[in-house]
Design an enzyme around this catalytic site. Structure first.
Site, short mmCIF file in Angstrom:
data_model
loop_
_atom_site.label_atom_id
_atom_site.label_comp_id
_atom_site.label_asym_id
_atom_site.label_seq_id
_atom_site.Cartn_x
_atom_site.Cartn_y
_atom_site.Cartn_z
N GLU A 13 38.46 33.62 55.71
CA GLU A 13 39.13 32.33 55.89
C GLU A 13 38.09 31.23 56.10
OE1 GLU A 13 42.30 31.86 55.36
OE2 GLU A 13 42.69 34.00 55.13
N VAL A 73 38.10 34.45 48.51
CA VAL A 73 36.82 33.95 49.00
C VAL A 73 37.09 32.67 49.80
CG1 VAL A 73 35.50 34.94 47.11
CG2 VAL A 73 36.37 32.60 46.87
N CYS A 131 35.33 27.13 43.70
CA CYS A 131 36.32 27.20 44.79
C CYS A 131 36.00 26.20 45.90
CB CYS A 131 36.36 28.61 45.35
SG CYS A 131 37.46 28.78 46.77
#
Length: 240
Positions: A85, A72, A32
């Site tokens: 965030e 996440v 991510c």
């Protein structure tokens, strides 16, 4: 299991225990880019932390208590305080651990960094649209749009030094880098053809110990994306 390269926790897994005193925990996912922002800031500031990877295609029930959106990164401290965030987590870390500030203290310089981040904000959605595009005819339009956003960023680099915020990497560099790092794996690097300053910046970032510690293997990343777009629960642990 914990650690950046640990297998992810999924549905049915037991929740981790309390965060040890003197540490902070980050709920992440190996691939991510948003979570990478937080991990890079933790490393750059030398903050003791532990990483719990979450299977975003098979989320544990307890994770929604950490973040109702199921996204996440999430930070959790020993007091049980939760911060979500990516940009907010990074600002929180910079203020809660002020020993090595990544945002400048000077209000104008800090504002300039935030203006650059605002200009950059259209890049992640464009890259996400490109990744999810199933029609080949959409690709040229998305590439052109991305190229235009890079040109706008380049135009804002009027006082360009080695990095976006000065002579050394700072918050703005770490908050933008994850998407530039993935351009080669996504075969989008040609979108930088008319932005020589951005290319020089990328070369400088590749020499930064924090940025270079997050490796993106192009083949592994493409295979992960292929599984992720099929909603495979195996995607988040691909390559382990």
């Amino acid at each position: 299991m914990s650690g950046e390269s640990s297998r992810s926790l999924g549905k049915g897994s037991a929740p981790p225990g309390p965060v040890p005193e003197g540490q902070i925990r980050v709920y992440s996912m190996r691939f991510c880019p948003f979570a990478q922002r937080t991990l890079m800031v933790l490393k750059a500031k030398g903050i003791r932390h532990e990483v719990i990877n979450i299977n975003l295609k098979n989320k544990p029930e307890w994770f929604f208590e950490k973040n109702p959106l199921g996204l996440v990164p999430v930070l959790e401290n020993s007091q049980g305080h939760l911060v979500t965030e990516s940009v907010i987590t990074c600002e929180y870390l910079d203020e809660a651990y002020p020993e090595k500030k990544l945002f400048p203290d000077d209000p104008y310089k800090k504002a300039r960094q935030k203006m650059t981040l605002e200009s950059f904000s259209k890049v992640p959605p464009l890259i996400a649209s490109f990744v999810r595009s199933k029609r080949k005819e959409d690709s040229p339009n998305l590439r052109e749009a991305l190229e235009n956003e890079f040109k706008k960023l380049e135009e804002g680099m009027d006082n360009y030094k080695s990095f976006l915020g000065g002579d050394s990497p700072s918050m703005v560099d770490y908050l933008t880098w994850p998407w530039f790092q993935r351009l080669e794996a996504l075969e989008l690097k040609e979108c930088l053809a008319h932005t020589p300053k951005l290319k020089l910046w990328m070369a400088a970032m590749q020499q930064d110990p924090v940025a270079s510690s997050h490796k993106i293997d192009a083949k592994t990343y493409r295979e992960y994306l292929n599984l992720y777009l099929q909603d495979s629960p195996e995607a988040c642990d691909y390559g382990l």
